[in-house]
Design an enzyme around this catalytic site. Sequence first.
Site, mmCIF file in Angstrom:
data_model
loop_
_atom_site.group_PDB
_atom_site.id
_atom_site.type_symbol
_atom_site.label_atom_id
_atom_site.label_comp_id
_atom_site.label_asym_id
_atom_site.label_seq_id
_atom_site.Cartn_x
_atom_site.Cartn_y
_atom_site.Cartn_z
ATOM 1 N N SER A 1 11.001 14.517 -12.909
ATOM 2 C CA SER A 1 10.125 14.569 -11.734
ATOM 3 C C SER A 1 9.385 13.249 -11.588
ATOM 4 O O SER A 1 9.359 12.430 -12.508
ATOM 5 C CB SER A 1 9.096 15.708 -11.870
ATOM 6 O OG SER A 1 9.719 16.960 -11.979
ATOM 7 N N ASN B 1 9.358 10.063 -14.107
ATOM 8 C CA ASN B 1 10.081 10.877 -15.087
ATOM 9 C C ASN B 1 11.333 11.447 -14.434
ATOM 10 O O ASN B 1 11.626 12.632 -14.552
ATOM 11 C CB ASN B 1 9.168 12.002 -15.589
ATOM 12 C CG ASN B 1 9.756 12.780 -16.751
ATOM 13 O OD1 ASN B 1 10.150 12.204 -17.744
ATOM 14 N ND2 ASN B 1 9.814 14.103 -16.622
ATOM 15 N N TYR C 1 7.523 16.795 -16.664
ATOM 16 C CA TYR C 1 7.935 17.426 -17.927
ATOM 17 C C TYR C 1 8.272 16.387 -18.977
ATOM 18 O O TYR C 1 9.121 15.515 -18.754
ATOM 19 C CB TYR C 1 9.152 18.308 -17.649
ATOM 20 C CG TYR C 1 9.747 18.969 -18.867
ATOM 21 C CD1 TYR C 1 9.203 20.149 -19.364
ATOM 22 C CD2 TYR C 1 10.852 18.424 -19.507
ATOM 23 C CE1 TYR C 1 9.752 20.771 -20.482
ATOM 24 C CE2 TYR C 1 11.407 19.038 -20.622
ATOM 25 C CZ TYR C 1 10.862 20.206 -21.104
ATOM 26 O OH TYR C 1 11.404 20.812 -22.209
ATOM 27 N N SER D 1 14.115 17.969 -9.767
ATOM 28 C CA SER D 1 13.015 17.015 -9.773
ATOM 29 C C SER D 1 11.863 17.483 -8.893
ATOM 30 O O SER D 1 12.064 17.884 -7.749
ATOM 31 C CB SER D 1 13.516 15.647 -9.282
ATOM 32 O OG SER D 1 12.542 14.657 -9.476
ATOM 33 N N GLY D 2 10.660 17.419 -9.441
ATOM 34 C CA GLY D 2 9.462 17.657 -8.639
ATOM 35 C C GLY D 2 8.947 16.342 -8.114
ATOM 36 O O GLY D 2 8.251 15.613 -8.831
#
Length: 366
Positions: A237, A207, A139, A275-276
Amino acid sequence: MAKQRARDLGLDVPGTPGRWNAITDVPGVEVGVTTLIEGDGPLVPGKGPVRTGVTAILPRGHDDRLVPVWAGIYALNGNGEMTGSHWIKDGGYFYGPVLITNTQSVGMAHHAATGWMIDHYPEVKTEHFWALPVVAETYDGCLNDINGRHLKEDHVRAALDGARTGPVPEGAVGGGTGMICYEYKGGTGTSSRKVGEHTVGVLVQANHGIRDWLTVFGTHVGPHLRDNLLFERERGSIIVVVATDAPMMPHQIQRMARRAAIGIGRNGTPGGNNSGDIFLAFSTANPIPRAEMETGKMSFEFLSDNDFDPYYMAAVEATEEAVINAMLAGEDFETLKPAGKTCAALRPDLLLEAVKSAKRLNAGKG
């Protein structure tokens, strides 16, 4: 002036990198980027400012034959997207490119990559064969008009067509353009390790993380870097792509993907709730054309499980270094949400002073 990378600063970076210290050290792997930086001033949804892009990874370069790469995935924290993941889990391979972009542009990247595959691979155009590209996201809405969805089909195709071997641009480029890492400017980073006759290469879109967590090659520096703080909690993420030319079976490659979690953990993140943290690994060994995979018996070369520890360590070390390289390649950006703050680049002099301060403090405790 070229940005300094972690190894240029004399930091305690372990391992032996390849020629470019990049994912492209793995033979055949090519990387291309499209970077979109347009406009200034306050956010006007749909108009900008624009700070985004897309990164394309071609595991077999521009080869127009449909030859799979053997693959595995792992999600440390699944607050994100990576398309094609179900077939990678079941089939253990994928065809075609990998793309990384922002969250709201996954659909466009997938649409464009599908068209590119139809045009690029004759079997997709003329036979009953699906195009299923891998597209992942993080994102960038703090620095970019993400809801404006400024990434278009031509941008994605330009990254795919422009993919090359050699040095890989880092920092605010490609999909990493609008990303933030440990409250500094993050983005695209890469590194590699030699393991005997083979190479393990990593590319990250970083990120993630908050400053208090930041650890650099074993030294906890976050508490010593208090400039330009942005967040009270984790809100990002990281995508990690691990490539190798070592022969591995899909279940072994999936274990390689899991080691990226240790790599990002070395930088301090526990894998936050928002977080991904999603990791893809692939091997370019055992190139079997699609037609040969349709029926009959096949032979497959792979390493003994007992020989894997150096490859695991290579994936860990290269991931750790790629994140720091992404941060060191950054430049100052103004935030849009919240407006008017500075997302600062990690300055090498401040980092080195923080490392010295942390080590002095630790020595005094001893």
